[in-house]
Design an enzyme around this catalytic site. Structure first.
Site, mmCIF file in Angstrom:
data_model
loop_
_atom_site.group_PDB
_atom_site.id
_atom_site.type_symbol
_atom_site.label_atom_id
_atom_site.label_comp_id
_atom_site.label_asym_id
_atom_site.label_seq_id
_atom_site.Cartn_x
_atom_site.Cartn_y
_atom_site.Cartn_z
ATOM 1 N N GLU A 269 0.835 -1.206 0.000
ATOM 2 C CA GLU A 269 0.000 0.000 0.000
ATOM 3 C C GLU A 269 0.871 1.259 0.000
ATOM 4 O O GLU A 269 1.815 1.372 0.776
ATOM 5 C CB GLU A 269 -0.895 -0.009 1.235
ATOM 6 C CG GLU A 269 -1.815 1.190 1.348
ATOM 7 C CD GLU A 269 -2.626 1.177 2.636
ATOM 8 O OE1 GLU A 269 -3.558 1.992 2.747
ATOM 9 O OE2 GLU A 269 -2.316 0.360 3.527
ATOM 10 N N LYS A 329 -9.850 2.534 -3.545
ATOM 11 C CA LYS A 329 -10.324 1.925 -2.307
ATOM 12 C C LYS A 329 -11.733 2.397 -1.958
ATOM 13 O O LYS A 329 -12.041 3.588 -2.002
ATOM 14 C CB LYS A 329 -9.355 2.245 -1.168
ATOM 15 C CG LYS A 329 -9.660 1.513 0.135
ATOM 16 C CD LYS A 329 -8.620 1.819 1.199
ATOM 17 C CE LYS A 329 -8.919 1.056 2.483
ATOM 18 N NZ LYS A 329 -7.957 1.364 3.555
ATOM 19 N N CYS A 381 -5.759 -2.821 2.553
ATOM 20 C CA CYS A 381 -5.725 -2.749 4.013
ATOM 21 C C CYS A 381 -7.046 -3.173 4.645
ATOM 22 O O CYS A 381 -7.414 -4.329 4.651
ATOM 23 C CB CYS A 381 -5.319 -1.334 4.438
ATOM 24 S SG CYS A 381 -4.995 -1.146 6.207
#
Length: 505
Positions: A269, A329, A381
């Site tokens: 990430e 995301k 994540c």
């Protein structure tokens, strides 16, 4: 026993302790029988209380659960958010007190409407259903906090085989039902029919779960793909320092240049810590290198896009080389990636002004990433901890990928809990999972939720291994949670009518 079943502070204190047992059943401790004990103590503690007293006891249980299980939040606030020890402790306390309310409401509902002490079998089934409803609601309300679910305790235990059938929440349902049944067996000794039914409900799921462990619900779609997952181990203090950007880009470039030839190269990430349009020359250079090796390079990178004539910033993933696609995301971390009520909170303490804490949410209808001819479901994540969200993406994919930067949580148990949840997603989907992180745990996970390769935390290195694209759907990916939802609704109805049919149960 009298203390926990009666009103008063001794029972409430035991409820706090019962909640604190659950984190010991999860990673990194993995003492899974403690999840049963924790649920049994909660069930007993609510048995004889009125609705208001039950709500208080449920809150105590939740406070113990989150106070013990989310200590990593203190690390983020104090070590990286600039808060003092006292302020970080107070914020951690306030957080635990707030999320504990997720247990107060179902405890009140249980005591007010669903508890049927005169019908132990119906009572146990309703308790299992209410527990699942609590976990699902907690994962949805106000974007959700889907952490510390009881079912994760079974990843390496007998009920693991149920995860591909009904997902994590089926496992949690069986745990809660089993705990309540164990508490009620002595009350059913004089009722042979009900006792036989209880024993079947108690033993059956555990035997089925054990029997289905390592059952292959999916099949290989092609040949194995070789993987190189790069773990840069960059200190969080350096991550967003403009003076350190060139050094970070050089680090990932040089580690990749010297890596073995593989089909997939994975960076974690925000491995590229500048906006994608500013890093396009660098990404093109790395893409050319990957193509020269017949590889696909997948990396995390912040992305800026124009949305309705307004610039928006996203936490993203992009593919270059032998693949294509960009992903934005969708599930954002409160305070880490966006600040609720930001007009009020920004500027109060450094924690509310963390770098990259003003991301926008990506759209829901995004295409999957493509690499080496296969569809890859990406999770950045926090996204991997949402069971239903992950299942929807996994059902369209051949391979799963999660990238993360768990540096925020230091040496706490947070990253290990996070890894365990990624393992459960692989088990539910019957697919291989690649997990690439900045400082660990970088790992490859097989379709049974088992780690096949990993490298140590807090070390710079490259993880090598192989993953296999898979096709076909597990029952959970095909039906999702709908069968369990229907079952729980029917059981709620039965519990509400149980006083009328108690003589036949």
């Amino acid at each position: 026993m009298r203390w926990i079943t009666r009103p008063g502070w001794p029972g409430n204190l035991l409820a706090v302790a019962a909640g604190a047992l659950t984190p010991l059943a999860l990673a990194p401790f993995n003492i899974w029988p403690l999840s049963l004990l924790s649920l049994a103590l909660l069930y007993l503690g609510l048995r004889g209380l009125g609705p208001r007293q039950a709500a208080g006891r449920g809150w105590c249980y939740g406070f113990g659960l989150f106070g013990a299980g989310t200590s990593w939040i203190y690390v983020s606030i104090h070590n990286f958010g600039g808060a003092s020890v006292l302020l970080a402790g107070l914020l951690m306390l306030a957080f635990s007190m707030a999320v504990a309310l997720f247990f107060a409401l179902p405890a009140w509902l249980w005591a007010r409407w669903l508890r049927r002490n005169e019908a132990p079998l119906a009572d146990a089934l309703a308790f299992g259903s209410l527990w699942v409803a609590q976990e699902a609601f907690r994962g949805w309300f106000l974007t959700g906090f889907p952490w510390l679910y009881a079912g994760y305790s079974q990843l390496d235990a007998p009920l693991a085989g149920l995860a591909p059938v009904g997902g994590l929440w089926l496992v949690s349902f069986v745990l809660a039902l089993s705990a309540a049944l164990l508490c009620n067996l002595h009350r059913l000794r004089q009722r042979k029919g009900a006792l036989a039914g209880a024993l079947v409900l108690l033993a059956g799921p555990w035997l089925i779960g054990q029997g289905l462990k390592h059952h292959a619900w999916t099949e290989p779609l092609g040949q194995p793909l070789s993987v190189a997952a790069v773990q840069g181990n960059i200190e969080q203090e350096m991550k967003w320092d403009p003076a350190q950007v060139d050094a970070q880009l050089a680090l990932y470039r040089d580690m990749t240049f010297t890596a073995k030839r593989t089909d997939l190269i994975i960076w974690p990430e925000t491995a590229v810590p500048i906006l994608m349009d500013n890093a396009q020359g660098y990404l093109d250079m790395m893409g050319n290198f990957a193509s020269s090796r017949n590889s696909a390079l997948i990396t995390g990178v912040p992305i800026r896009q124009l949305v309705r004539h307004e610039k928006k910033y996203f936490n993203g993933i992009t593919v270059t080389g032998q693949g294509d696609g960009t992903y934005l995301k969708q599930k954002l971390v409160p305070f880490g990636e966006y600040v609720p009520l930001q007009d009020m909170l920004r500027g109060l303490i450094a924690f509310f002004d963390l770098p990259m804490s003003d991301f926008a949410r990506g759209p829901a209808d995004q295409a999957l990433l493509q690499a080496k001819g296969y569809a890859i479901a990406p999770f950045i994540c926090y996204e991997v901890v949402y069971p239903e969200f992950a299942a929807g993406e996994a059902a369209r994919s051949d391979l799963l990928l999660t990238i993360s930067n768990d540096t925020w949580f230091g040496t706490s148990i947070g990253p290990l809990q996070h890894l365990q949840m990624a393992q459960m997603r692989a088990l539910e989907a019957g697919r291989w999972m690649i997990r690439a992180t900045n400082n660990g745990v970088t790992a490859l996970i097989n379709p049974y939720g088992e780690i096949t390769e990993q490298i140590p935390q807090f070390q710079k290195g490259i993880l090598y291994g192989e993953v296999v694209p898979m096709h076909q759907l597990t029952p959970y990916l095909q039906w999702r949670s709908w069968p369990l939802i229907i079952l729980c609704l029917l059981l709620f109805g039965w519990a509400l009518l149980a006083s009328r049919i108690a003589k036949t149960v």
